[in-house]
Design an enzyme around this catalytic site. Structure first.
Site, PDB file in Angstrom:
ATOM      1  N   ARG A 105      26.077 -34.117 -18.846  1.00 31.64           N
ATOM      2  CA  ARG A 105      25.356 -34.204 -17.570  1.00 31.64           C
ATOM      3  C   ARG A 105      25.863 -34.855 -16.173  1.00 31.64           C
ATOM      4  O   ARG A 105      25.860 -35.787 -16.156  1.00 31.64           O
ATOM      5  CB  ARG A 105      23.761 -34.471 -18.529  1.00 31.64           C
ATOM      6  CG  ARG A 105      23.199 -34.330 -16.952  1.00 31.64           C
ATOM      7  CD  ARG A 105      21.701 -34.483 -17.067  1.00 31.64           C
ATOM      8  NE  ARG A 105      21.126 -33.808 -17.713  1.00 31.64           N
ATOM      9  CZ  ARG A 105      19.202 -33.446 -17.861  1.00 31.64           C
ATOM     10  NH1 ARG A 105      18.667 -34.025 -17.465  1.00 31.64           N
ATOM     11  NH2 ARG A 105      19.381 -32.274 -18.758  1.00 31.64           N
ATOM     12  N   HIS A 132      22.970 -24.280 -18.212  1.00 32.47           N
ATOM     13  CA  HIS A 132      22.290 -25.647 -18.900  1.00 32.47           C
ATOM     14  C   HIS A 132      22.177 -25.074 -20.293  1.00 32.47           C
ATOM     15  O   HIS A 132      20.919 -24.493 -20.502  1.00 32.47           O
ATOM     16  CB  HIS A 132      20.791 -25.961 -18.154  1.00 32.47           C
ATOM     17  CG  HIS A 132      20.236 -27.388 -19.061  1.00 32.47           C
ATOM     18  ND1 HIS A 132      21.147 -28.141 -20.103  1.00 32.47           N
ATOM     19  CD2 HIS A 132      19.091 -27.817 -18.907  1.00 32.47           C
ATOM     20  CE1 HIS A 132      19.953 -28.723 -20.535  1.00 32.47           C
ATOM     21  NE2 HIS A 132      19.078 -29.090 -19.859  1.00 32.47           N
ATOM     22  N   GLN A 135      19.615 -26.147 -23.644  1.00 33.97           N
ATOM     23  CA  GLN A 135      18.575 -25.605 -23.442  1.00 33.97           C
ATOM     24  C   GLN A 135      18.219 -24.528 -23.353  1.00 33.97           C
ATOM     25  O   GLN A 135      16.889 -24.032 -24.244  1.00 33.97           O
ATOM     26  CB  GLN A 135      18.106 -25.841 -21.729  1.00 33.97           C
ATOM     27  CG  GLN A 135      16.638 -25.455 -21.072  1.00 33.97           C
ATOM     28  CD  GLN A 135      16.125 -26.191 -22.415  1.00 33.97           C
ATOM     29  OE1 GLN A 135      15.527 -27.639 -21.749  1.00 33.97           O
ATOM     30  NE2 GLN A 135      14.913 -26.160 -22.626  1.00 33.97           N
ATOM     31  N   ASP A 223      11.640 -22.420 -13.571  1.00 37.32           N
ATOM     32  CA  ASP A 223      12.161 -23.658 -13.684  1.00 37.32           C
ATOM     33  C   ASP A 223      11.129 -24.159 -12.308  1.00 37.32           C
ATOM     34  O   ASP A 223      11.290 -23.433 -10.931  1.00 37.32           O
ATOM     35  CB  ASP A 223      13.574 -23.368 -13.747  1.00 37.32           C
ATOM     36  CG  ASP A 223      14.821 -25.109 -13.838  1.00 37.32           C
ATOM     37  OD1 ASP A 223      13.215 -25.866 -13.934  1.00 37.32           O
ATOM     38  OD2 ASP A 223      15.416 -24.369 -13.660  1.00 37.32           O
ATOM     39  N   CYS A 262      11.932 -25.317 -18.821  1.00 37.50           N
ATOM     40  CA  CYS A 262      12.389 -26.751 -19.451  1.00 37.50           C
ATOM     41  C   CYS A 262      12.206 -28.027 -19.351  1.00 37.50           C
ATOM     42  O   CYS A 262      12.575 -28.736 -20.530  1.00 37.50           O
ATOM     43  CB  CYS A 262      13.896 -26.341 -19.158  1.00 37.50           C
ATOM     44  SG  CYS A 262      13.977 -25.833 -17.234  1.00 37.50           S
ATOM     45  N   ARG A 290      14.347 -29.029 -28.732  1.00 39.97           N
ATOM     46  CA  ARG A 290      15.877 -29.259 -27.590  1.00 39.97           C
ATOM     47  C   ARG A 290      16.448 -30.289 -29.258  1.00 39.97           C
ATOM     48  O   ARG A 290      17.452 -29.949 -29.645  1.00 39.97           O
ATOM     49  CB  ARG A 290      15.419 -30.147 -26.637  1.00 39.97           C
ATOM     50  CG  ARG A 290      15.445 -29.368 -25.099  1.00 39.97           C
ATOM     51  CD  ARG A 290      16.156 -28.581 -24.560  1.00 39.97           C
ATOM     52  NE  ARG A 290      17.464 -29.335 -24.865  1.00 39.97           N
ATOM     53  CZ  ARG A 290      17.719 -30.005 -23.890  1.00 39.97           C
ATOM     54  NH1 ARG A 290      17.030 -29.734 -22.697  1.00 39.97           N
ATOM     55  NH2 ARG A 290      19.056 -30.597 -23.600  1.00 39.97           N
TER      56      ARG A 290
HETATM   57  N1   CP Z   1      14.963 -30.008 -20.280  1.00 36.48           N
HETATM   58  C1   CP Z   1      16.121 -30.641 -19.661  1.00 36.48           C
HETATM   59  O1   CP Z   1      17.124 -30.899 -19.620  1.00 36.48           O
HETATM   60  O2   CP Z   1      15.044 -31.701 -19.253  1.00 36.48           O
HETATM   61  P1   CP Z   1      16.006 -33.504 -18.691  1.00 36.48           P
HETATM   62  O3   CP Z   1      16.030 -33.090 -17.260  1.00 36.48           O
HETATM   63  O4   CP Z   1      14.696 -34.269 -19.186  1.00 36.48           O
HETATM   64  O5   CP Z   1      16.882 -33.582 -20.246  1.00 36.48           O
HETATM   65  N1  NVA Z   2      17.086 -26.217 -12.921  1.00 37.12           N
HETATM   66  C1  NVA Z   2      16.738 -27.904 -13.530  1.00 37.12           C
HETATM   67  C2  NVA Z   2      16.851 -28.695 -14.415  1.00 37.12           C
HETATM   68  C3  NVA Z   2      16.643 -29.319 -15.251  1.00 37.12           C
HETATM   69  C4  NVA Z   2      16.620 -29.966 -17.219  1.00 37.12           C
HETATM   70  C5  NVA Z   2      17.786 -29.192 -12.259  1.00 37.12           C
HETATM   71  O1  NVA Z   2      19.440 -28.995 -12.568  1.00 37.12           O
HETATM   72  O2  NVA Z   2      17.201 -29.980 -11.885  1.00 37.12           O
END
Ligand code: CP
Ligand code: NVA
Length: 303
Positions: A105, A132, A135, A223, A262, A290
């Site tokens: 990530r 992502h 997700q 989101d 998400c 997930r």
């Molecule tokens: N939805 C998601 O990716 O959550 P986190 O940021 O908690 O991993």
């Molecule tokens: N769009 C959000 C998703 C978090 C899971 C971010 O990137 O922070």
């Protein structure tokens, strides 16, 4: 030895493979093992690199890997020499000598691609500023769990044209559903992703009218208005205020419409309590899926 099976973005994968991964995930969700083995990833180790915070991705990958009989090493940004300037390429070469797969990530999508380009083991996209995909695999599983096949259904994305929106656009093409995006003019999805969807013949449309996008939709998705790393919080909140998903928007969707997010959610911003806690909401199933979807992804990458 062939190339590693990376899981980087949905647009780069074959639709049949993505369907197979969903089937694997659904099999795990039923408590069955697709291979018949109780611990199919016994002896395998997954490295999890986090350059941004996470609750769901971190816990679901760790628990999923362990349920499959494997192990994990979790690396935070400041735990490794990446934080002191060791290159992604060198890190990829070294980690490939220790572990069987790497999930990352991070902020820049280029880092993910660089890692995949230099790793000799599978690399999984656990979120970048661009996309992502893990997700959306969980989200598709969730829709199908409640309403059957996504093909031909209408999904509405309301809000920021962000990383999660990009993976939804990729999914709309690969899984043959309609996606209507409603975003502020100042926060559209990347034009090249919309162009790609158009060139593929995808049923993806983009506009600035939340009510028009949500009308009679089978699923309404939103989101956060401020993603990890976004700096212009005040301007974003102002631009996104007309894009809140509230009860009246959900009532304009199809009778059996689902609401997805998400998570983490910012109640009172992108979604009201009445929606996220209401009859439309499947957000906790999305979070659970997930785990199951990623067990499908791990099985595909590592077997
Ligand atoms: N939805 C998601 O990716 O959550 P986190 O940021 O908690 O991993
Ligand atoms: N769009 C959000 C998703 C978090 C899971 C971010 O990137 O922070």
């Amino acid at each position: 030895m062939g190339s590693p099976r990376h899981f980087l973005d949905l647009n780069g994968m074959e639709a049949g493979v993505l369907q197979d991964i969903l089937v694997l995930g659904a099999t795990y969700r039923r408590g069955e093992s697709p291979s018949g083995k109780e611990r199919p990833l016994k002896g395998k180790t997954l490295a999890l690199i986090f350059e941004k915070p996470s609750t769901r991705t971190r816990v679901s990958f760790e628990v999923g890997m362990k349920q499959l009989g494997g192990d994990v090493v979790v690396l935070g940004h400041t735990d490794t020499q990446l934080g002191r300037g060791e290159t992604i390429a060198d890190t990829a070469r070294v980690l490939s000598r220790y572990v069987d797969a790497i999930m990352i990530r991070t902020d820049s999508h280029e880092k993910l691609l660089d890692l995949a380009g230099h790793a000799s083991v599978p690399v999984i996209n656990g979120l970048t500023d661009y996309s992502h995909p893990c997700q959306i695999m969980a989200d598709l599983m969730t829709f199908e769990e409640h309403r059957g096949p996504v093909a031909g259904k209408v999904f509405a994305w309301i809000g920021d044209g962000n990383n999660v929106a990009v993976s939804w656009i990729h999914a709309a093409v690969k899984f043959a559903f309609t996606l209507r995006l409603a975003c502020p003019e100042s926060l559209p999805p990347p034009q090249e992703v919309l162009d790609w969807a158009g060139a593929q013949g995808g049923a993806v449309s983009f506009g600035n009218d939340a009510a028009a996008a949500a009308a009679a939709a089978d699923c309404v998705i939103t989101d956060t208005w401020v993603s990890m790393g976004d700096k212009d919080e005040k301007a974003r909140r102002a631009a996104l205020a007309p894009f809140q998903v509230d009860e009246s928007l959900m009532k304009s969707a199809a009778k059996q419409a689902l609401f997805m997010h998400c998570l983490p959610a910012h109640r009172g911003e992108e979604v009201t309590d009445g929606v996220i806690d209401g009859p439309w909401s499947v957000v906790w199933d999305e979070a659970e899926n997930r785990l199951h979807a990623q067990k499908g992804i791990l099985s595909w990458c590592l077997q």
